[in-house]
Design a protein around this motif. Sequence first.
Motif, PDB file in Angstrom:
ATOM      1  N   CYS A  72      54.055 -20.196 -37.187  1.00  0.00           N
ATOM      2  CA  CYS A  72      53.495 -19.080 -36.429  1.00  0.00           C
ATOM      3  C   CYS A  72      53.289 -17.897 -37.375  1.00  0.00           C
ATOM      4  O   CYS A  72      54.227 -17.475 -38.066  1.00  0.00           O
ATOM      5  CB  CYS A  72      54.444 -18.688 -35.302  1.00  0.00           C
ATOM      6  N   ILE A  84      56.265 -24.814 -36.333  1.00  0.00           N
ATOM      7  CA  ILE A  84      55.676 -25.402 -35.139  1.00  0.00           C
ATOM      8  C   ILE A  84      55.493 -26.894 -35.359  1.00  0.00           C
ATOM      9  O   ILE A  84      54.830 -27.320 -36.304  1.00  0.00           O
ATOM     10  CB  ILE A  84      54.322 -24.743 -34.819  1.00  0.00           C
ATOM     11  N   GLN A 134      50.307 -23.126 -29.888  1.00  0.00           N
ATOM     12  CA  GLN A 134      51.018 -21.948 -29.420  1.00  0.00           C
ATOM     13  C   GLN A 134      52.461 -22.008 -29.862  1.00  0.00           C
ATOM     14  O   GLN A 134      53.099 -23.064 -29.826  1.00  0.00           O
ATOM     15  CB  GLN A 134      50.951 -21.827 -27.892  1.00  0.00           C
ATOM     16  N   CYS A 135      52.993 -20.881 -30.306  1.00  0.00           N
ATOM     17  CA  CYS A 135      54.373 -20.810 -30.770  1.00  0.00           C
ATOM     18  C   CYS A 135      55.336 -20.850 -29.589  1.00  0.00           C
ATOM     19  O   CYS A 135      55.201 -20.057 -28.644  1.00  0.00           O
ATOM     20  CB  CYS A 135      54.581 -19.527 -31.581  1.00  0.00           C
ATOM     21  N   GLU A 180      58.391 -19.995 -29.748  1.00  0.00           N
ATOM     22  CA  GLU A 180      59.374 -18.919 -29.901  1.00  0.00           C
ATOM     23  C   GLU A 180      58.866 -17.590 -29.354  1.00  0.00           C
ATOM     24  O   GLU A 180      59.563 -16.895 -28.629  1.00  0.00           O
ATOM     25  CB  GLU A 180      59.747 -18.755 -31.374  1.00  0.00           C
ATOM     26  N   VAL A 190      48.429 -19.519 -35.071  1.00  0.00           N
ATOM     27  CA  VAL A 190      49.108 -20.641 -35.723  1.00  0.00           C
ATOM     28  C   VAL A 190      48.419 -20.962 -37.041  1.00  0.00           C
ATOM     29  O   VAL A 190      47.201 -21.115 -37.114  1.00  0.00           O
ATOM     30  CB  VAL A 190      49.102 -21.888 -34.814  1.00  0.00           C
TER      31      VAL A 190
END
Length: 390
Positions: free
Chosen positions: A267, A274, A280-281, A283, A289
Amino acid sequence: MNECFADLHIHIGSAKSGKPVKITASKSLTLSSILKAASEEKGMDMIGIIDAHVPEVLEELEQWLQSGRGRELDGGGIKVHQTTLILGSELEVFDRNCSGPIHVLIYMPHYEAMVRFSKWIAQFMKNNTLSSQRVYVPGKVLQKKTKELGGLFIPAHIFTPFKSLYGRGVLRSLTEVFDPELIDAVELGLSADTEMASSIKELDPYPFLANSDAHSAGKIAREYQKFWLEEPAFDELVLALNNLKGRKILTTYGLNPLLGKYHQTVCEKCGAVIAGKSLQCSECGSHRVNKGVSERLRELADTENGVRGRPPYIHQVPLQFIPGIGPITLQKLKERFGTEMDILHRVSRSDLETAVSGKVAGMIADARSGKLPVSSGGGGIYGKVQKDRT
């Protein structure tokens, strides 16, 4: 024949006047400082300066030739100190067949050929005083001009996420932009090695090169190759890339891909690793990304035939990466044993132990054979050699 160490991708930070050449490179990285470091500190037999198309760099080289500081070889290249300088140019191709910039390396055999290339390419650039500038000319036209002048054409760091042949996820094949018959080799970049690149079948015909892409003197020769040549010269390099007349690449020395700063997908916002193909992250929820080289290669892989007889690729760790070797210790080693190539390739472990601790000497020995454990890098952050070996 002789063993010749070569790093063919080194940037100039500043011209003799102090004007910038490669903006992101160290200002202290001048033509003079590069040749001094490569010859006296690193022990390189041949280097490629890839900003030689810049007019002020050409002017300085002309002064060297006229004064006798440099001597142009019949076989191509300029001999300075104990090192042969190969004149190169890194350019950014952005033609209508692709939606992303691609960096390429072009090398010329002689000074006059580079002068002619510099004048020709200037008409397709907005600023020819800087390195790695975009050229508004199709890739195949650039290839043809390179060959017309007797040069070598090599796509640069082909897997890095930015400005590379495969990295941006747009191209599936080099044939979309380039004539495959006019490519002399490909440069792997710091986040890939021979085994990884061999998973792409269309790369089978090409030699793999590993170079430093140095932006500072200390980074020179963090990746390089050992050639078997009559002498370090352009014509000999051409023979080696084509594996002709006994000339060849003996060994490639590169970072373990885990050390490369773009190996993993991460990320861009929070730096979290990832897994898989997620965009999509998990966290922080960001969609920014940065796809890693390892993931991109999994997408491109189309063969499982393995390395197929290529020269050995040694995961060698540069001395500066090894825990316990700071500037003072490194200077001590050089004063005792000579250049970094001497320390990494020629000095015995027992001799090393007369200058450094047994632990550090052991780590240098392990670095030679790729045995040092490392942690992965990604998102622009390099991996690290682990201090505690288990």
